[in-house]
Design a protein around this motif. Structure first.
Motif, PDB file in Angstrom:
ATOM      1  N   THR A 215       0.862  -1.171   0.000  1.00  0.00           N
ATOM      2  CA  THR A 215       0.000   0.000   0.000  1.00  0.00           C
ATOM      3  C   THR A 215       0.907   1.232   0.000  1.00  0.00           C
ATOM      4  OG1 THR A 215      -0.102   0.086   2.418  1.00  0.00           O
ATOM      5  CG2 THR A 215      -1.812  -1.195   1.280  1.00  0.00           C
ATOM      6  N   PRO A 216       0.466   2.365  -0.579  1.00  0.00           N
ATOM      7  CA  PRO A 216       1.326   3.560  -0.589  1.00  0.00           C
ATOM      8  C   PRO A 216       1.763   3.991   0.809  1.00  0.00           C
ATOM      9  CG  PRO A 216      -0.497   3.837  -2.122  1.00  0.00           C
ATOM     10  CD  PRO A 216      -0.768   2.568  -1.357  1.00  0.00           C
ATOM     11  N   ALA A 217       0.896   3.796   1.802  1.00  0.00           N
ATOM     12  CA  ALA A 217       1.237   4.214   3.162  1.00  0.00           C
ATOM     13  C   ALA A 217       2.384   3.407   3.742  1.00  0.00           C
ATOM     14  CB  ALA A 217       0.012   4.093   4.059  1.00  0.00           C
ATOM     15  N   ALA A 218       2.616   2.206   3.225  1.00  0.00           N
ATOM     16  CA  ALA A 218       3.666   1.338   3.763  1.00  0.00           C
ATOM     17  C   ALA A 218       5.012   1.567   3.096  1.00  0.00           C
ATOM     18  CB  ALA A 218       3.266  -0.126   3.606  1.00  0.00           C
ATOM     19  N   VAL A 219       5.033   2.346   2.015  1.00  0.00           N
ATOM     20  CA  VAL A 219       6.288   2.603   1.312  1.00  0.00           C
ATOM     21  C   VAL A 219       7.099   3.598   2.130  1.00  0.00           C
ATOM     22  CG1 VAL A 219       7.360   3.464  -0.792  1.00  0.00           C
ATOM     23  CG2 VAL A 219       5.241   2.149  -0.924  1.00  0.00           C
ATOM     24  N   ARG A 220       8.287   3.219   2.483  1.00  0.00           N
ATOM     25  CA  ARG A 220       9.146   4.059   3.307  1.00  0.00           C
ATOM     26  C   ARG A 220      10.369   4.500   2.516  1.00  0.00           C
ATOM     27  NH1 ARG A 220       5.160   4.099   5.689  1.00  0.00           N
ATOM     28  NH2 ARG A 220       4.694   3.381   7.809  1.00  0.00           N
ATOM     29  N   ALA A 221      10.773   5.738   2.766  1.00  0.00           N
ATOM     30  CA  ALA A 221      11.995   6.236   2.141  1.00  0.00           C
ATOM     31  C   ALA A 221      13.193   5.722   2.911  1.00  0.00           C
ATOM     32  CB  ALA A 221      11.992   7.765   2.127  1.00  0.00           C
ATOM     33  N   PRO A 222      14.290   5.412   2.226  1.00  0.00           N
ATOM     34  CA  PRO A 222      15.492   4.959   2.926  1.00  0.00           C
ATOM     35  C   PRO A 222      16.136   6.120   3.678  1.00  0.00           C
ATOM     36  CG  PRO A 222      15.963   5.272   0.609  1.00  0.00           C
ATOM     37  CD  PRO A 222      14.481   5.481   0.769  1.00  0.00           C
ATOM     38  N   ALA A 223      17.149   5.816   4.434  1.00  0.00           N
ATOM     39  CA  ALA A 223      17.867   6.850   5.189  1.00  0.00           C
ATOM     40  C   ALA A 223      19.321   6.865   4.733  1.00  0.00           C
ATOM     41  CB  ALA A 223      17.770   6.584   6.687  1.00  0.00           C
ATOM     42  N   PRO A 224      19.611   7.514   3.589  1.00  0.00           N
ATOM     43  CA  PRO A 224      20.973   7.455   3.057  1.00  0.00           C
ATOM     44  C   PRO A 224      21.956   8.382   3.759  1.00  0.00           C
ATOM     45  CG  PRO A 224      19.623   8.839   1.676  1.00  0.00           C
ATOM     46  CD  PRO A 224      18.702   8.287   2.750  1.00  0.00           C
ATOM     47  N   ALA A 225      21.465   9.361   4.516  1.00  0.00           N
ATOM     48  CA  ALA A 225      22.351  10.348   5.113  1.00  0.00           C
ATOM     49  C   ALA A 225      23.023   9.795   6.363  1.00  0.00           C
ATOM     50  CB  ALA A 225      21.577  11.626   5.430  1.00  0.00           C
ATOM     51  N   LEU A 226      23.764   8.723   6.203  1.00  0.00           N
ATOM     52  CA  LEU A 226      24.487   8.129   7.320  1.00  0.00           C
ATOM     53  C   LEU A 226      25.705   8.984   7.655  1.00  0.00           C
ATOM     54  CD1 LEU A 226      24.375   4.438   6.084  1.00  0.00           C
ATOM     55  CD2 LEU A 226      22.768   5.586   7.600  1.00  0.00           C
ATOM     56  N   SER A 227      26.034   9.058   8.937  1.00  0.00           N
ATOM     57  CA  SER A 227      27.100   9.946   9.368  1.00  0.00           C
ATOM     58  C   SER A 227      28.448   9.594   8.742  1.00  0.00           C
ATOM     59  CB  SER A 227      27.208   9.914  10.901  1.00  0.00           C
ATOM     60  OG  SER A 227      27.466   8.601  11.353  1.00  0.00           O
ATOM     61  N   SER A 228      28.676   8.313   8.474  1.00  0.00           N
ATOM     62  CA  SER A 228      29.974   7.890   7.951  1.00  0.00           C
ATOM     63  C   SER A 228      29.981   7.705   6.444  1.00  0.00           C
ATOM     64  CB  SER A 228      30.391   6.569   8.621  1.00  0.00           C
ATOM     65  OG  SER A 228      29.438   5.558   8.330  1.00  0.00           O
TER      66      SER A 228
END
Length: 279
Positions: A196-209
């Motif tokens: 469902t569109p509500a279950a689509v999550r964006a990744p978190a690419p802005a990792l500190s390292s």
């Protein structure tokens, strides 16, 4: 209790306190020696861990730029072939992640870069069972090779629990609970998920390292606002760049050198979900 200084200042009786002071002083030496030894070992380890020279990911090297372009073109071709409907929105995540090299971890590369692309495709029907079966037929007609193990699991889980709307424990079961499937399209692995569109999550690419080379997120507001019951999520990922600990770019031997990564190579980096399709 008198201090050592106080003991030394008072007159000592023959054969008495002076011998006791010498014994106490000798008893303390091994402990100080042990602490000093541990401190030296820790210092040596810290220096050895930091003694490695600075290695850059070289993300703008012409060879690297060409490899990134090849990875982007491969993703575009594979996802275009796999898309069996209207593409609602797309997403790109291009991240370089550093390796570790110290006394307990010895990564092969100082930097690795991978590019992940996801497309949201409109479902052709409001019935998940019809869409799952129809998408298998589309992939086959498009020349993709469906992974029978993963796709068969999606079909079986929906038939067993999705149609009934609950799993074997009586808990609610929807398309968001289905596992991911995969297929090979244009020699590139493509992940397929029904959500469902509500279950689509964006990744978190802005990792500190990590170094984020490019991040273009889904435009989910338009999809969720359109009242679409569920979508097909297509995903592909490919590693395109690696730098060894001497600063040399892997696979770069000349202007016409090819990448040493096989087609469809994917990567998982610390602190995030694995971006390998279907996994």
């Amino acid at each position: 209790m008198r201090s050592l200084r106080q003991t030394r200042q008072r007159p000592l009786e023959p054969g008495g306190d002076r011998l006791d002071v010498m014994r106490r002083s000798a008893a303390r030496r091994p402990r100080r020696l042990f602490v000093a030894t541990v401190g030296c070992v820790a210092l040596v380890l810290a220096v050895s861990a930091c003694s490695q020279g600075r290695v850059d990911p070289q993300e703008y090297d012409p060879y690297t730029v060409a490899q990134r372009a090849d990875a982007a073109a491969a993703a575009e071709a594979a996802l275009s072939r796999a898309a069996g409907g209207v593409v609602l929105t797309t997403e790109t995540t291009d991240v370089c992640s550093p390796g570790q090299r110290n006394w307990w971890v010895q990564d092969l590369s100082a930097w690795t870069c991978s590019r992940s692309s996801r497309w949201l495709v409109a479902a052709a029907s409001g019935d998940p069972g019809e869409v799952i079966a129809g998408y298998r037929a589309h992939l086959t007609d498009a020349g993709c090779t469906v992974d029978e193990s993963s796709y068969g699991m999606v079909e079986r889980y929906w038939a067993d629990w999705g149609v009934a709307g609950m799993d074997e424990n009586g808990d609610p079961y929807t398309v968001d609970d289905l596992p991911s499937a995969s297929a090979m399209c244009d020699n590139q692995s493509v992940g397929i998920a029904f959500r469902t569109p509500a279950a689509v999550r964006a990744p978190a690419p802005a990792l500190s390292s990590s170094l984020v080379v490019e991040y273009d997120a889904f435009e989910l507001d338009a999809v969720t606002g359109a009242g679409i019951p569920f979508v097909v999520v297509l995903r592909t990922s490919r590693g395109y760049h690696s730098v060894d600990w001497t600063g040399e770019i892997s696979g770069k031997e000349g202007d016409d050198a090819e990448s040493d990564f096989p087609p469809g190579w994917c990567a998982c980096y610390s602190g995030s979900d694995c971006d390998c399709p279907g996994g």
